[in-house]
Enzyme design. Structure first.
Site, PDB file in Angstrom:
ATOM      1  N   CYS A 172       0.854  -1.206   0.037  1.00  0.00           N
ATOM      2  CA  CYS A 172      -0.179   0.069   0.076  1.00  0.00           C
ATOM      3  C   CYS A 172       0.891   1.346  -0.108  1.00  0.00           C
ATOM      4  O   CYS A 172       1.876   1.246   0.687  1.00  0.00           O
ATOM      5  CB  CYS A 172      -1.155  -0.044   1.365  1.00  0.00           C
ATOM      6  SG  CYS A 172      -1.971   1.245   1.215  1.00  0.00           S
ATOM      7  N   PRO A 173       0.618   2.304  -0.908  1.00  0.00           N
ATOM      8  CA  PRO A 173      -0.518   2.361  -1.696  1.00  0.00           C
ATOM      9  C   PRO A 173      -0.230   1.933  -3.111  1.00  0.00           C
ATOM     10  O   PRO A 173      -1.237   2.270  -4.064  1.00  0.00           O
ATOM     11  CB  PRO A 173      -0.787   3.988  -1.595  1.00  0.00           C
ATOM     12  CG  PRO A 173       0.703   4.417  -1.379  1.00  0.00           C
ATOM     13  CD  PRO A 173       1.442   3.370  -0.718  1.00  0.00           C
TER      14      PRO A 173
END
Length: 80
Positions: free
Chosen positions: A18-19
């Protein structure tokens, strides 16, 4: 998944945290026509929450999302 969906693009998101899976998904969908389907394959369990949230906020259709062993697979259809 019981029904067959024609996949237009497969995104290999394995190893990304993430992200980055959402960043890559967001970039890839821009180049596809409306109605196209992306299959994403990721190893970050965060996509189980991030992808549905992204689909909702971006107005795209989440067709399916599932975990298979240590991989997370999802199908997104470009709506707009």
């Amino acid at each position: 998944m019981t029904e067959q969906v024609k996949v237009d693009l497969v995104l290999d998101l394995k190893g990304l945290l993430c992200p980055m899976p959402i960043v890559k998904l967001s970039q890839a969908i821009k180049d596809l026509p409306v109605g196209a389907v992306i299959e994403g394959i990721a190893t970050d369990p965060g996509v189980m929450a991030d992808v549905p949230a992204w689909a909702k906020t971006s107005g795209q259709e989440l067709i399916s999302i599932e975990q298979r062993d240590k991989e997370y697979r999802f199908l997104i259809k470009k709506v707009k």
